[in-house]
Design a protein around this motif. Structure first.
Motif, short mmCIF file in Angstrom:
data_model
loop_
_atom_site.label_atom_id
_atom_site.label_comp_id
_atom_site.label_asym_id
_atom_site.label_seq_id
_atom_site.Cartn_x
_atom_site.Cartn_y
_atom_site.Cartn_z
N ARG A 101 20.35 4.46 -15.09
CA ARG A 101 20.56 3.10 -14.57
C ARG A 101 19.52 2.14 -15.14
NH1 ARG A 101 20.83 3.01 -8.47
NH2 ARG A 101 21.08 0.79 -8.88
N HIS A 102 18.34 2.69 -15.44
CA HIS A 102 17.27 1.87 -16.03
C HIS A 102 16.66 2.62 -17.20
CE1 HIS A 102 17.20 0.26 -11.82
NE2 HIS A 102 17.17 -0.87 -12.53
N LEU A 103 16.10 1.88 -18.14
CA LEU A 103 15.26 2.50 -19.17
C LEU A 103 13.87 2.66 -18.54
CD1 LEU A 103 16.29 0.15 -22.12
CD2 LEU A 103 17.27 2.37 -21.51
N ARG A 104 13.23 3.78 -18.83
CA ARG A 104 11.96 4.02 -18.16
C ARG A 104 10.93 4.46 -19.18
NH1 ARG A 104 9.46 8.19 -16.15
NH2 ARG A 104 8.01 7.90 -14.41
N CYS A 105 9.75 3.83 -19.12
CA CYS A 105 8.68 4.20 -20.05
C CYS A 105 7.94 5.43 -19.50
CB CYS A 105 7.70 3.04 -20.23
SG CYS A 105 6.35 3.49 -21.34
N PRO A 106 7.79 6.46 -20.34
CA PRO A 106 7.14 7.68 -19.86
C PRO A 106 5.61 7.52 -19.74
CG PRO A 106 7.79 7.93 -22.16
CD PRO A 106 8.29 6.59 -21.72
N TYR A 107 5.05 6.41 -20.21
CA TYR A 107 3.58 6.29 -20.21
C TYR A 107 3.06 5.78 -18.86
CZ TYR A 107 -0.95 5.53 -22.64
OH TYR A 107 -2.25 5.58 -23.04
N HIS A 108 3.41 4.52 -18.47
CA HIS A 108 2.91 4.00 -17.20
C HIS A 108 4.05 3.59 -16.26
CE1 HIS A 108 0.05 2.90 -20.49
NE2 HIS A 108 -0.78 3.58 -19.72
N GLY A 109 5.24 4.11 -16.55
CA GLY A 109 6.33 3.98 -15.59
C GLY A 109 7.05 2.64 -15.55
#
Ligand code: FES
Ligand code: FE2
Length: 356
Positions: A101-109
């Motif tokens: 549903r969303h793109l999510r950055c694995p570094y700081h969320g």
């Protein structure tokens, strides 16, 4: 840097082919990557969204000319081509196709909506003016022809100018009915400069000598080339009795049996329309004398026997390798163009010279 541009006489009858540096000089190659390929439209490899869209991923990471991008399809069906790089400190976001549903950055969320806007950003609650426009994922440009998708960082030219003439010239083709045919997919690594591959594609003068089988199904004297603003269209009229298309009433070629249409779009996209469907050769430069040809097919009728996609392609690759071996010879000084058969090659060189 040594000179890395050239001129081509606008008059095909007096023009000469480009200097041999075009076909292997490393400095020229670097310049062409920058001035031509970084701005160009590229076929989006690895995008399979056709068919039952509810079961296919809605997020697909892509590498376009070394740039990490991501294709998203929102709940409304809208497709977007976005940067796959987080706007915080630059981590790449997704590595594999997925449904999210969303793109999510694995570094700081940090999370992004499928249109690129920031959805949530841990640690940024008290930053004034956040999120601003610069915090959204930047967009690249997306163009479609039926199931074929193309992306560009700069869209120079714009999609309408680049791909539009194909729609306009062949409006009767049911592009959306094309289905991918994975058995027709090939990826050829060839030890030649990409421009030689394109040049060979742009003329039919070699057909009787290089492709005897093809020569039997095409009407040689009727073969012709039309120039488009950013490409060319070659019209292969079918020999009597050969497989053919019959363009409908109102179409420019109505009344002529067409064996194949061959569209080239600057710099490296080649779309071939046959009675059975479409094949596409996309050439990408790897090094000064090193390229990849991505070859794909789509068919109108998935039940029909698969077409032979190798014979002509391999004949072309062999002859182009001969040109790579000879074109940089000290005693070779370039050639003139056939004013009737090589207007497409001349047009390519004019577009390339202008881009540099
Ligand atoms: S780099 Fe993506 S949240 Fe920090
Ligand atoms: Fe050929």
């Amino acid at each position: 840097m040594a000179q890395s541009y050239f001129e081509v006489d606008p008059d095909v009858r007096s023009a000469r082919t480009p200097p041999s540096q075009l076909y292997g000089d490393p400095a020229w190659h670097t310049r062409i990557l920058d001035a031509v390929w970084a701005r160009a439209w590229h076929y989006l490899q690895g995008v399979v969204l056709e068919g039952d869209t509810s079961s296919s991923p809605n997020v697909i990471p892509l590498d376009v000319c070394g740039e990490p991008l991501i294709l998203t399809r929102g709940a409304d069906g809208a497709e977007r081509l976005l940067s796959n790089v987080c706007t915080h400190r630059g981590a790449t976001l997704h590595d594999a196709p997925c449904t999210v549903r969303h793109l999510r950055c694995p570094y700081h969320g940090r999370r992004f909506h499928l249109d690129g806007a920031v959805a949530a950003a841990p640690g940024f609650d008290h930053l004034e003016g956040f999120p601003g426009e610069r915090d959204a994922l930047p967009s690249a440009h997306l163009a479609r022809l039926g199931p074929l998708r193309f992306g560009s960082l700069k869209a120079q030219p714009e999609a309408e100018a680049w791909l539009g003439p194909v729609w306009e010239r062949l409006p009767w083709v049911p592009w959306d009915e094309l289905r991918p045919q994975p058995a027709g997919e090939r990826h050829h690594r060839i030890a030649v400069n990409w421009a030689l591959y394109v040049e060979n594609y742009l003329e039919g003068l070699h057909i009787p000598y290089v492709h005897p089988g093809l020569a039997r199904v095409l009407d040689g004297p009727a073969y012709r080339t039309e120039l488009l603003e950013h490409g060319t269209l070659q019209v292969g009229v079918a020999s009597p009795g050969a497989p053919c298309m019959h363009p409908p009433a109102g179409a420019k070629d109505h009344g002529t049996a067409i064996g194949g249409y061959y569209v080239w779009l600057f710099p490296g996209t080649m779309i071939n329309l046959y009675p059975w469907g479409v094949s596409m050769n996309q050439v990408e430069p790897v090094g000064p004398t090193d390229s990849i040809v991505h070859y794909r097919t789509w068919v109108f009728d998935p039940q029909a026997p698969p077409p032979d996609v190798d014979t002509v392609e391999l004949q072309d690759q062999q002859v182009v390798a001969r040109v790579q071996a000879g074109v940089r010879a000290r005693l070779y000084q370039g050639g003139s163009y056939s004013p009737t058969e090589e207007v497409g090659v001349h047009h390519f060189h004019r577009l390339l010279a202008a881009a540099l």
